[in-house]
Design an enzyme around this catalytic site. Sequence first.
Site, PDB file in Angstrom:
ATOM      1  N   ASP A   7      -0.258   5.098   0.758  1.00 44.53           N
ATOM      2  CA  ASP A   7      -0.581   6.122   1.751  1.00 44.53           C
ATOM      3  C   ASP A   7      -0.490   5.570   3.172  1.00 44.53           C
ATOM      4  O   ASP A   7      -1.070   4.525   3.484  1.00 44.53           O
ATOM      5  CB  ASP A   7      -1.985   6.674   1.514  1.00 44.53           C
ATOM      6  CG  ASP A   7      -2.097   7.408   0.189  1.00 44.53           C
ATOM      7  OD1 ASP A   7      -1.062   7.887  -0.308  1.00 44.53           O
ATOM      8  OD2 ASP A   7      -3.214   7.504  -0.346  1.00 44.53           O
ATOM      9  N   ASP A  21       0.871  -1.161   0.000  1.00 47.89           N
ATOM     10  CA  ASP A  21       0.000   0.000   0.000  1.00 47.89           C
ATOM     11  C   ASP A  21       0.917   1.222   0.000  1.00 47.89           C
ATOM     12  O   ASP A  21       2.108   1.111   0.327  1.00 47.89           O
ATOM     13  CB  ASP A  21      -0.878  -0.025   1.254  1.00 47.89           C
ATOM     14  CG  ASP A  21      -1.650   1.257   1.444  1.00 47.89           C
ATOM     15  OD1 ASP A  21      -2.325   1.694   0.493  1.00 47.89           O
ATOM     16  OD2 ASP A  21      -1.566   1.832   2.545  1.00 47.89           O
TER      17      ASP A  21
END
Length: 242
Positions: free
Chosen positions: A38, A36
């Site tokens: 963010d 991922d």
Amino acid sequence: MLKLLLVPYQRFSQHTMATLSDMKEVFRRADAVCFDVDSTVIKEEGIDELAKFCGVGDAVTEMTRKAMGGSMSFKTALIERLSIIRCSREQVNKLLTDHPPQLTPGISELVDRLHQRGIKVYLISGGFRCIVEHVATQLNIPLHHVYANRLKFYFNGEYAGFDESQPTAEGGGKGKVISMLKEQNGFENVVMIGDGATDLEACPPANAFIGFGGNVIRPQVKEKSLWYVTSFRELLKELENI
């Protein structure tokens, strides 16, 4: 005579994995590791930073919190946040120039080590490709290993929506990307690393999920993660102990 049965190494799933040591073995032997972006690879939430830059930070931050916590569908949250922000192409470019994403400590070293071991690295994000590509370039990750949402703009640069056909625009989209990567590349063991509910739900089809709390700890993700770390150096140490 007691006979010892040796079971050849094969793919694992999160649901059949009995111990933390099994997960660590999957990580060390992974064909690919998907991150991922963010609050995982970078310190901030890209959409929140864009909202602040456009002067609508408070309204969007609360919606991000609900989306990451799993109390609102991802696509609903994305549509509503973007309808508030309505950023122009010029604003996005200026954000990247004036406030570029800040890498999380240890991520550069970890990605380098994974590459040295021949493990493919992918960025799978519900954020925006224009921002994620900037991050990928910093980490020497090929741009064709980036899966993220695409903003659309009119000819004059004004906001025109986003590409809803991207798998990352939907709930469960990260899992769809991982399934596609396994099918196209013949990967048997894929690891997903992230901080949020959308990352956790990508396992399966990911063979293992590592929860990351180095920037923000989301209790429901921590509780459901068999392996939870707060520093990428913990993962780097696993690779160096081989």
